[in-house]
Enzyme design. Structure first.
Site, mmCIF file in Angstrom:
data_model
loop_
_atom_site.group_PDB
_atom_site.id
_atom_site.type_symbol
_atom_site.label_atom_id
_atom_site.label_comp_id
_atom_site.label_asym_id
_atom_site.label_seq_id
_atom_site.Cartn_x
_atom_site.Cartn_y
_atom_site.Cartn_z
ATOM 1 N N ALA A 29 0.830 -1.206 0.000
ATOM 2 C CA ALA A 29 0.000 0.000 0.000
ATOM 3 C C ALA A 29 0.860 1.250 0.000
ATOM 4 O O ALA A 29 2.092 1.177 -0.007
ATOM 5 C CB ALA A 29 -0.922 0.002 1.206
ATOM 6 N N ASN A 30 0.215 2.373 -0.015
ATOM 7 C CA ASN A 30 0.837 3.676 -0.010
ATOM 8 C C ASN A 30 0.388 4.448 1.222
ATOM 9 O O ASN A 30 -0.715 4.241 1.710
ATOM 10 C CB ASN A 30 0.375 4.454 -1.246
ATOM 11 C CG ASN A 30 1.430 4.471 -2.321
ATOM 12 O OD1 ASN A 30 2.535 4.940 -2.099
ATOM 13 N ND2 ASN A 30 1.086 3.959 -3.470
ATOM 14 N N ARG A 31 1.206 5.378 1.664
ATOM 15 C CA ARG A 31 0.901 6.133 2.868
ATOM 16 C C ARG A 31 0.056 7.354 2.500
ATOM 17 O O ARG A 31 0.558 8.455 2.437
ATOM 18 C CB ARG A 31 2.225 6.577 3.496
ATOM 19 C CG ARG A 31 2.201 6.729 4.980
ATOM 20 C CD ARG A 31 3.562 7.180 5.466
ATOM 21 N NE ARG A 31 4.543 6.112 5.572
ATOM 22 C CZ ARG A 31 4.527 5.179 6.524
ATOM 23 N NH1 ARG A 31 3.584 5.163 7.433
ATOM 24 N NH2 ARG A 31 5.469 4.261 6.562
#
Ligand code: C5P
Length: 223
Positions: A29-31
């Site tokens: 995932a991405n922050r």
């Protein structure tokens, strides 16, 4: 200008991260919190636009007055964006994962004692670039460039390579607290040059972008 300068126009906004599954329990995932993208969708709707918000997994409520399509992966996000075409305006704010796992396992990968499993990655579609060069390209296409280095040079490259009319460049160095934070300092990069905005709450940045879009479209229509 009236309170609803975008009345009669349609808009697509992407927001949040994407989740790329490794196996049934793990993902890449991405922050990204989705705060900026959701604020932009809300501001465009408040200005009268009919907004489709394509959101990755976030913990935010759906903004009022917006059609929200919830997706998980980049592939699903692109499909949902294409399904929402045609549109007059598109703003791509999502922090899309650049890579997905090439072969998602349909069973939980177990520890074997032979060391970690190899994880082959495959490249995800670039949604902004795809739509920026699409045969149903919206009249106004806006992207973001979240960078820690060479902010303007990278934003200019994205403007050209992705077929965008504007790139909102923001510095996401950890010291700035932009990722997940409440404020954003934006530099608006277009073919005409760079406009430096002051540090703004993400809601205020969304309103300022909406006003810029309204002015741009009013100019084009000659009204
Ligand atoms: O290349 P980079 O991810 O920094 O580009 C940022 C811009 O491109 C953002 O507007 C983002 O929403 C969009 N993007 C996208 N699909 C990707 C990667 C980025 O729409 N796969």
């Amino acid at each position: 200008p009236s309170g609803r300068p975008l009345e009669g126009l349609t808009a697509i906004v992407t927001s949040g991260p994407t989740h790329e599954p490794i196996d049934p329990v793990r993902y890449i995932a991405n922050r990204s919190s989705g705060r900026q993208g959701h604020a932009i969708a809300a501001a465009l709707a408040e200005a009268g636009a009919l907004v489709t918000l394509v959101s990755g997994p976030v913990s935010l409520p759906d903004p009022k007055g917006v059609l929200v399509v919830h997706v998980e992966t980049a592939a699903d996000m692109l499909a949902a964006v294409e399904a929402a075409l045609p549109a007059d305006i598109a703003v791509f704010v999502a922090a899309v994962a650049d890579w997905r796992v090439a072969a998602e396992s349909d069973r939980k990968i177990k520890k074997t004692g032979d060391g970690p499993p190899p994880l082959a990655l495959a490249e995800n579609p670039d949604i902004l670039a795809t739509i920026g060069h699409h045969d149903q390209r919206p009249g106004l296409v806006v992207g973001f460039a979240a960078e820690t280095d060479d902010l303007l040079a990278n934003a200019r490259k994205k403007l050209a390579n992705k077929g965008a009319d504007a790139i909102l460049a923001n510095d996401v160095s950890p010291s700035g607290g932009v990722m997940g934070g409440a404020e954003n300092t934006i530099r608006l990069v277009t073919a005409d040059g760079v406009e430096d905005w002051p540090k703004l709450a993400k809601e205020a940045a969304a309103k300022r972008l909406t006003a810029w879009i309204a002015a741009k479209l009013a100019g084009r229509a000659g009204t």
